[in-house]
Design an enzyme around this catalytic site. Structure first.
Site, mmCIF file in Angstrom:
data_model
loop_
_atom_site.group_PDB
_atom_site.id
_atom_site.type_symbol
_atom_site.label_atom_id
_atom_site.label_comp_id
_atom_site.label_asym_id
_atom_site.label_seq_id
_atom_site.Cartn_x
_atom_site.Cartn_y
_atom_site.Cartn_z
ATOM 1 N N HIS A 9 -24.515 9.508 9.224
ATOM 2 C CA HIS A 9 -25.306 9.128 8.052
ATOM 3 C C HIS A 9 -25.650 7.646 8.117
ATOM 4 O O HIS A 9 -26.652 7.206 7.573
ATOM 5 C CB HIS A 9 -24.497 9.362 6.773
ATOM 6 C CG HIS A 9 -24.410 10.790 6.363
ATOM 7 N ND1 HIS A 9 -23.741 11.732 7.093
ATOM 8 C CD2 HIS A 9 -24.932 11.425 5.288
ATOM 9 C CE1 HIS A 9 -23.857 12.891 6.466
ATOM 10 N NE2 HIS A 9 -24.568 12.737 5.381
ATOM 11 N N SER A 10 -24.763 6.885 8.735
ATOM 12 C CA SER A 10 -24.869 5.428 8.666
ATOM 13 C C SER A 10 -25.227 4.830 10.023
ATOM 14 O O SER A 10 -24.498 5.019 11.002
ATOM 15 C CB SER A 10 -23.526 4.875 8.182
ATOM 16 O OG SER A 10 -23.351 3.554 8.605
#
Lengths: 129, 206
Positions: A9-10
């Site tokens: 996600h990051s």
């Protein structure tokens, strides 16, 4: 050589894991990341993951490491969207340990099945025993 | 031959955007506080990309699914993306939808979500609204009801499904990390799925 794609996600997580894994295999060229959305927002994007898998592939297959929840669902969707054009699989492994092992295995020229098998062994790595 | 599919999808997007903060607040309780923001971003992109003159319902749903897939950013992207694309396969070439068509589209969408998310009913997901909605829809449709009447039953069942999600613990998705703490909160995905069905029904009643 087998490729490796880190899905998170990051973007920061993916970048950090890449740095860490490449410490063990400096000359490995098959590592790609697909993290966050196009505008840098936290999230996962199947199309970006699909592109990263295609980019990482040299014809020997690509091992995918994914983080939580939609990381796995989006990676799964990306692989389906490739419709078999790239041999790709999500390794059922923790993303940090799995990435380090996958990169090392791929960098020494192990084949696809072997990279998957070694990467998935990290599921059982004990940290405190 | 024209169809109202473009207007219908735009209307769904408006509902999602009107409920952006509501859905995000629900997700703040038991998730990562992004469901409304993510879905609104997705439907903004859908509105930008949808060809207003396309009348093939299947083609339009496919385009909607593909766009959601690459713009939503959370698990709802692949899940709703798959749902719209699978429903679109059933509606390919059609410019009108009967109750039988819609039942088949909903069934295909649910099957796609289940395959993609590897979830079953009772895990506090959008399936807890959609599966009862489909069951209620088919009961009416099989008894000869028209599309809007069957959708009324589907929406009622979906709302009951949302209420049911308050009583159960999440075992899929980000909320599953919360264990028992997820009980007492309604599922954001079940909520957005219900809002979608209600919007389709209200649109068809006009």
């Amino acid at each position: 050589m087998v490729g490796v794609v880190i899905v998170s996600h990051s973007p920061k997580i993916a970048e950090g894991i890449s740095d860490l894994a490449l410490q063990m295999a400096k000359d490995y060229k098959g590592l790609r990341t697909a993290a966050g959305l196009e505008d840098g927002t936290i999230g996962t994007d199947s199309v970006r993951i699909m592109n990263a898998i295609q980019d990482a592939d040299e014809g020997d297959g690509v091992v995918v490491l994914a983080d939580l929840g939609s990381g796995v669902i989006s990676a799964d969707m990306a692989i389906d969207m490739l419709e078999g054009s790239v041999k790709a699989k999500i390794a059922d492994a923790p993303i940090v340990e799995g990435a380090v092992v996958a990169v090392v295995e791929a960098s020494i020229g192990s084949d696809f099945d072997r990279v998957i098998a070694e990467t998935e062994k990290t599921r059982d790595f004990r940290k405190v025993s | 031959m024209s169809s109202r599919i473009h207007e219908c999808i735009v209307r769904i997007g408006e509902t999602i955007k009107d409920n952006k903060d509501f859905l995000t607040d629900l997700d703040r309780e038991i998730g990562d506080a992004d469901h409304g923001v993510n879905m609104a971003r997705g439907f903004t992109a859908v509105e930008d990309k949808l060809p207003a003159d396309e009348t093939d319902i299947g083609a339009m749903l496919k385009k909607t699914g593909m766009t959601l897939l690459s713009t939503v950013g959370g698990a709802s992207g692949p899940l709703y993306g798959t749902a719209y694309m699978e429903a679109g396969k059933i509606a390919a070439g059609k410019t009108e939808i009967t109750a039988a068509d819609f039942g088949a589209m909903l069934e295909a969408a649910i099957a796609g979500i289940q395959k993609r998310g590897k979830a079953v009913k009772g895990e506090k997901t959008m399936l807890d609204a959609l599966i009862p909605a489909h069951d209620a829809f088919m009961e009416k449709a099989n008894a000869g009801a028209d599309l809007v009447t069957a959708l009324d039953a589907a929406c009622a069942a979906a709302n009951e499904g949302v209420e049911f999600t308050k009583t159960i613990r999440a075992t899929k998705g980000r909320a599953s990390y919360l264990g028992e703490r997820s009980i007492g909160h309604q599922d954001p995905g079940a909520t957005s799925a219900t809002l979608t069905l209600e919007t389709i029904r209200d649109f068809l009643k006009e």
